[in-house]
Design a protein around this motif. Sequence first.
Motif, short mmCIF file in Angstrom:
data_model
loop_
_atom_site.label_atom_id
_atom_site.label_comp_id
_atom_site.label_asym_id
_atom_site.label_seq_id
_atom_site.Cartn_x
_atom_site.Cartn_y
_atom_site.Cartn_z
N ARG A 1 34.34 57.01 18.07
CA ARG A 1 33.42 57.86 19.30
C ARG A 1 32.93 56.77 20.07
N ASN A 2 32.28 55.76 19.44
CA ASN A 2 31.50 54.71 20.29
C ASN A 2 32.34 53.91 21.32
N VAL A 3 33.75 53.43 20.78
CA VAL A 3 34.79 52.65 21.78
C VAL A 3 35.17 53.87 22.64
N PHE A 4 35.29 55.18 22.33
CA PHE A 4 35.79 56.16 23.35
C PHE A 4 34.66 56.24 24.62
N ARG A 5 33.42 56.40 24.00
CA ARG A 5 32.13 56.28 25.21
C ARG A 5 32.37 54.99 25.86
N GLN A 6 32.37 53.98 25.37
CA GLN A 6 32.44 52.83 26.17
C GLN A 6 33.89 52.79 27.28
N SER A 7 34.72 53.32 26.62
CA SER A 7 35.88 53.52 27.59
C SER A 7 35.76 54.30 28.77
N ILE A 8 35.12 55.44 28.65
CA ILE A 8 34.62 56.17 29.88
C ILE A 8 33.85 55.36 30.77
N GLN A 9 32.70 54.57 29.99
CA GLN A 9 31.73 53.91 31.08
C GLN A 9 32.63 52.84 31.77
N LEU A 10 33.58 52.21 31.07
CA LEU A 10 34.18 51.09 31.72
C LEU A 10 35.24 51.86 32.81
N ILE A 11 35.89 52.76 32.63
CA ILE A 11 36.70 53.36 33.57
C ILE A 11 35.76 53.99 34.87
N ALA A 12 34.73 54.35 34.60
CA ALA A 12 33.69 54.43 35.78
C ALA A 12 33.12 53.45 36.47
N ASN A 13 32.79 52.46 35.75
CA ASN A 13 32.15 51.45 36.37
C ASN A 13 33.07 50.11 37.05
N PHE A 14 34.32 50.53 36.72
CA PHE A 14 35.41 49.47 37.38
C PHE A 14 35.62 49.33 38.87
N PRO A 15 35.71 50.60 39.60
CA PRO A 15 35.49 50.52 40.62
C PRO A 15 34.26 50.08 41.53
N LEU A 16 33.06 50.20 40.88
CA LEU A 16 32.03 49.62 41.25
C LEU A 16 31.64 48.02 41.07
N LEU A 17 32.20 47.68 39.96
CA LEU A 17 32.37 46.10 39.88
C LEU A 17 33.29 45.44 40.77
N ALA A 18 34.44 46.25 41.19
CA ALA A 18 35.34 45.60 42.09
C ALA A 18 34.69 45.66 43.55
N ILE A 19 34.24 46.68 43.98
CA ILE A 19 33.79 46.94 45.29
C ILE A 19 32.57 46.13 45.77
N TYR A 20 31.69 46.24 44.84
CA TYR A 20 30.18 45.41 44.80
C TYR A 20 30.71 44.16 44.93
N GLY A 21 31.47 43.76 43.96
CA GLY A 21 31.88 42.09 43.69
C GLY A 21 32.58 41.80 45.29
N TYR A 22 33.27 42.51 45.79
CA TYR A 22 33.83 42.10 47.20
C TYR A 22 32.86 42.02 48.07
N GLN A 23 31.85 42.98 48.21
CA GLN A 23 31.02 42.93 49.46
C GLN A 23 29.91 41.68 49.06
N ALA A 24 29.65 41.48 47.76
CA ALA A 24 29.07 39.93 47.70
C ALA A 24 29.80 38.84 48.06
N TYR A 25 30.92 38.76 47.67
CA TYR A 25 31.93 37.82 48.07
C TYR A 25 32.04 37.80 49.84
N ALA A 26 32.13 38.89 50.34
CA ALA A 26 32.24 38.81 51.85
C ALA A 26 31.12 38.28 52.52
N HIS A 27 29.86 38.66 51.92
CA HIS A 27 28.56 38.28 52.52
C HIS A 27 28.50 36.61 52.24
N TYR A 28 28.63 36.05 50.98
CA TYR A 28 28.31 34.92 50.96
C TYR A 28 29.53 33.77 51.25
N HIS A 29 30.75 34.33 51.05
CA HIS A 29 31.84 33.31 51.47
C HIS A 29 32.57 33.55 53.00
N GLU A 30 32.30 34.77 53.43
CA GLU A 30 32.71 35.24 54.93
C GLU A 30 31.64 35.30 55.93
#
Length: 450
Positions: free
Chosen positions: A165-194
């Motif tokens: 049950r707990n790993v399933f909960r963590q899986s849902i959280q990661l699926i939902a979080n990954f788009p945020l981690l990717a897009i926000y990570g890019y925005q930080a990269y674009a700001h600091y490096h570009e």
Amino acid sequence: MDNNLNGLLTKWSNQSCRANKVNKELYTRYEVKRGLRDIDGKGVLAGLTRIGEVHAYIISDGKSVPVPGRLSYRGINIEDLVKGFLKDDRYGYEETCFLLLVGHLPDAIELRDFRGLIASNYELPRDFVRDIIMKAPSKDLMNTIARSVLTLFCFDDLADDLSERNVFRQSIQLIANFPLLAIYGYQAYAHYHEKKSFVIHSPRKDLSIAENILYMLRHDNQHTNLEAKLLDLALVLHAEHGGGNNSTFTTHVVSSAYTDIYSVVAAAMGSLKGLRHGGANIKVVEMFDEIKANVDNWEDPEEVTNYVEKLVTKQAYDRTGLVYGIGHAVYSISDPRAIIFKGYVRELAKEKGLDKEFELYNLVEKIAPEVIGKHRKIYKGISANVDFYSGFVYRMLDIPQQLFTPLFAVARISGWCAHILEELANDGKIIRPAYNCVEPKRIYLPLEKR
């Protein structure tokens, strides 16, 4: 580092390289299946899975015979899955996640509730963007995401709980979080490096994952229906690819040690980052930039063939002899993902006014297998794989190149989590294959005698 230390580093690294080289003939003598594959590409059976199947050959009269590639998620042909949600004009990635994690297609109520569960996790811990993503942004977003995933461990009170049950909960959280981690990570990269403006959009709970990616990425939040549907299709096609692909096999290996899901996913990220795995779509786009710059008439088969010849004979692009996006470790006659993708890619290219560029891709797809076969021995057929078109799609969607491989991860996190759950459910042994040591025996010499 001074010149003396530089010299020592060069000397010892060269010695290390020579000490680590294994005589290639020994691999044949000991019948080592390099890459855990036979010479014809057939994988060594290392496990069993109920999640995904990659089918590329049949056995006839005791021989392996290539057939058109087929991909199944939980026993359902990927072509049927795609036709089903496109026919109903709905986004398919969320129900694909449900299918992979739970084991069956959701009914209408289950799909509604699952989407709601995903949407309820469209958020990161308080101050996470400021304290983790914005500080020390890496020049490679895969590393940024992997670091963020490992840091999420610190915010999870049940991070080491390996119950289903707990790993399933963590899986849902990661699926939902990954788009945020990717897009926000890019925005930080674009700001600091570009030196671009730093803009953060919070995801909307009423949008699908594909829609939210475009919504968060673009400053004006706007996208067409076709753009979102094609990105959703890309997520579905990249979500799972059997247990044997490098990053998914990594999840089984690391999960079998009974470690936490964050550590497992970070390891898979390291695998997917590689140019031989998820990084290939970037190489395809860069290769086509070279083709477009060096071929005057994109519609002339002879001129295009001549340039592909230069690629294969190591005279063009990165001089590796590879035509990126052509060939696959398992598929030979066709990659079903590339076939499904291609028709919709053509439609988006028309919408974007890039018909001629699409036809160039189409021409190279036809020419490359013939040219490759002429110059080197092919043990199985070769064809375009999904990476051949995915980079072109992302570019048409105005997705920055730095996000190409992270988007692969955004899709594949669902498959990884499904395989982590499967490894834990079956309570198998720690994965530990054998390696023969072929170093000659030597005696220890005291320091004064060396």
